[in-house]
Design an enzyme around this catalytic site. Structure first.
Site, PDB file in Angstrom:
ATOM      1  N   ASN A 110       0.854  -1.192   0.000  1.00 38.20           N
ATOM      2  CA  ASN A 110       0.000   0.000   0.000  1.00 38.20           C
ATOM      3  C   ASN A 110       0.890   1.242   0.000  1.00 38.20           C
ATOM      4  O   ASN A 110       1.526   1.547   1.000  1.00 38.20           O
ATOM      5  CB  ASN A 110      -0.888  -0.044   1.264  1.00 38.20           C
ATOM      6  N   LYS A 144       0.065   4.315  -0.184  1.00 35.15           N
ATOM      7  CA  LYS A 144      -0.557   5.495   0.436  1.00 35.15           C
ATOM      8  C   LYS A 144      -0.390   6.711  -0.490  1.00 35.15           C
ATOM      9  O   LYS A 144      -0.378   6.553  -1.704  1.00 35.15           O
ATOM     10  CB  LYS A 144       0.008   5.742   1.836  1.00 35.15           C
ATOM     11  N   HIS A 202      -9.190   1.223   5.631  1.00 29.81           N
ATOM     12  CA  HIS A 202      -7.857   1.401   6.227  1.00 29.81           C
ATOM     13  C   HIS A 202      -8.002   2.369   7.406  1.00 29.81           C
ATOM     14  O   HIS A 202      -8.802   3.310   7.353  1.00 29.81           O
ATOM     15  CB  HIS A 202      -6.885   1.957   5.182  1.00 29.81           C
ATOM     16  N   GLU A 234      -6.372   4.788   8.360  1.00 32.78           N
ATOM     17  CA  GLU A 234      -6.209   6.216   8.024  1.00 32.78           C
ATOM     18  C   GLU A 234      -7.508   6.778   7.444  1.00 32.78           C
ATOM     19  O   GLU A 234      -7.854   7.943   7.664  1.00 32.78           O
ATOM     20  CB  GLU A 234      -5.030   6.382   7.061  1.00 32.78           C
ATOM     21  N   GLU A 254      -4.923  -4.858  11.238  1.00 34.18           N
ATOM     22  CA  GLU A 254      -3.894  -3.824  11.313  1.00 34.18           C
ATOM     23  C   GLU A 254      -4.071  -3.017  12.604  1.00 34.18           C
ATOM     24  O   GLU A 254      -4.826  -2.046  12.627  1.00 34.18           O
ATOM     25  CB  GLU A 254      -4.019  -2.879  10.116  1.00 34.18           C
ATOM     26  N   GLY A 287       3.059   2.267  10.813  1.00 31.39           N
ATOM     27  CA  GLY A 287       4.008   3.351  10.573  1.00 31.39           C
ATOM     28  C   GLY A 287       4.809   3.737  11.807  1.00 31.39           C
ATOM     29  O   GLY A 287       5.448   4.779  11.844  1.00 31.39           O
ATOM     30  N   SER A 327       3.896  -2.052  10.341  1.00 30.10           N
ATOM     31  CA  SER A 327       5.355  -2.091  10.440  1.00 30.10           C
ATOM     32  C   SER A 327       5.971  -3.422  10.017  1.00 30.10           C
ATOM     33  O   SER A 327       6.943  -3.885  10.615  1.00 30.10           O
ATOM     34  CB  SER A 327       5.813  -1.711  11.853  1.00 30.10           C
TER      35      SER A 327
HETATM   36  P1  PGA Z   1       3.233   0.379   7.637  1.00 35.12           P
HETATM   37  O1  PGA Z   1       1.732   0.578   7.094  1.00 35.12           O
HETATM   38  O2  PGA Z   1       3.722  -0.907   7.027  1.00 35.12           O
HETATM   39  O3  PGA Z   1       3.976   1.576   7.148  1.00 35.12           O
HETATM   40  O4  PGA Z   1       3.133   0.287   9.117  1.00 35.12           O
HETATM   41  C1  PGA Z   1       0.854  -0.511   6.998  1.00 35.12           C
HETATM   42  C2  PGA Z   1      -0.466  -0.020   6.482  1.00 35.12           C
HETATM   43  O5  PGA Z   1      -0.861   1.089   6.815  1.00 35.12           O
HETATM   44  O6  PGA Z   1      -1.149  -0.736   5.723  1.00 35.12           O
END
Ligand code: PGA
Length: 251
Positions: A9, A11, A95, A97, A167, A173, A213
């Site tokens: 992903n 983003k 997601h 976010e 997640e 992140g 992560s």
């Molecule tokens: P990350 O993001 O691997 O940077 O933690 C995962 C995600 O948001 O799908």
């Protein structure tokens, strides 16, 4: 056996030209036959250029979001039909976010799931608890509510294409990955929930991915957990070599 799925992903990263460069590099690095399904999820504007660049590659395309509406006067929205037309096979739904920054509710996500399923793409329904919820030992209740509300009104036959991604928000992140044992515990809970609500067959068939992560150092142990069927990778998917080395752990 469920096939492993590795999703990158991106983003809100990479311009169109950077996206084309990235998928061309991935296509070269992953040219042999792959056991896992590999999916890249660029920003909307890069989908069609990536579709062209990925011609005759086994790497699949996914979208980061989709409209809850079918078509019409919804300025700024992108419909499921539009995603299907550029050969998207996967669509991320919910997601964290999107939930946190753009206020998407479980009810909205239920509508988005309906759109994705109607257009015969695979929705990747993302669920996950905050650090506060985990600290209050409310993780399982919280995840159960997310599943119940997002999947309301669907019967088992509707959900053949469903993928679930666990997640935990506190792991996204942050570099703070959940422990393999914590991940397996939640994945097992999700599978048990699917068995209770639908059937054992559905529980066995539905891929459950982990995200938060994931990197080339921890992907192997995470994907070795019994109920982990792949990973949803953010940051580490922006670099072709890192992403490929995660894919290799899925083989
Ligand atoms: P990350 O993001 O691997 O940077 O933690 C995962 C995600 O948001 O799908």
């Amino acid at each position: 056996m469920r096939k492993k799925i590795v999703i990158g992903n991106w983003k809100m990263n990479k311009t169109v030209s950077e996206s084309i460069r990235m998928v061309t590099e991935l296509k070269n690095l992953l040219s042999g036959k792959q056991d896992a399904e590999i999916v890249v999820v660029p920003p909307f504007v890069s989908l069609h250029p990536c579709e062209i660049a990925l011609h005759e590659s086994s790497i699949m395309l996914g979208a980061q979001n989709v409209s809850a509406f079918d078509h019409g006067a919804y300025t700024g929205e992108v419909s499921a039909a539009m995603l299907l037309d550029v050969q998207c096979e996967y669509v991320l739904v919910g997601h964290s976010e999107r939930r946190e920054i753009f206020d998407e509710s479980n009810q909205t996500l239920n509508q988005k799931l309906k759109q994705v399923l109607e257009y015969e793409m695979r929705p990747v329904l993302c669920i996950g608890e905050s650090a506060l919820t985990r600290k209050a030992t409310k993780t399982f209740d919280f995840l159960q509510t997310q599943l119940q509300e997002c999947l309301r009104g669907f019967v088992e036959d509707d959900l053949d294409a469903l993928v679930i991604a666990y997640e935990p928000i506190w792991a996204i992140g942050t570099g703070d990955t959940a422990e393999p044992g914590q991940i397996q515990e939640v994945h097992q809970f999700i599978r048990d929930y699917l068995e209770k609500q639908y059937s054992k067959a559905m529980a066995n068939m539905t891929p459950i991915l982990y995200g938060g992560s994931v990197n080339q150092g921890n992907a192997d142990v995470i994907m070795k957990q019994k109920d982990v069927d792949g990973v949803l990778v953010g940051g580490a998917s922006l670099d072709a070599e890192h992403f490929v080395s995660i894919v290799q752990h899925a083989q």
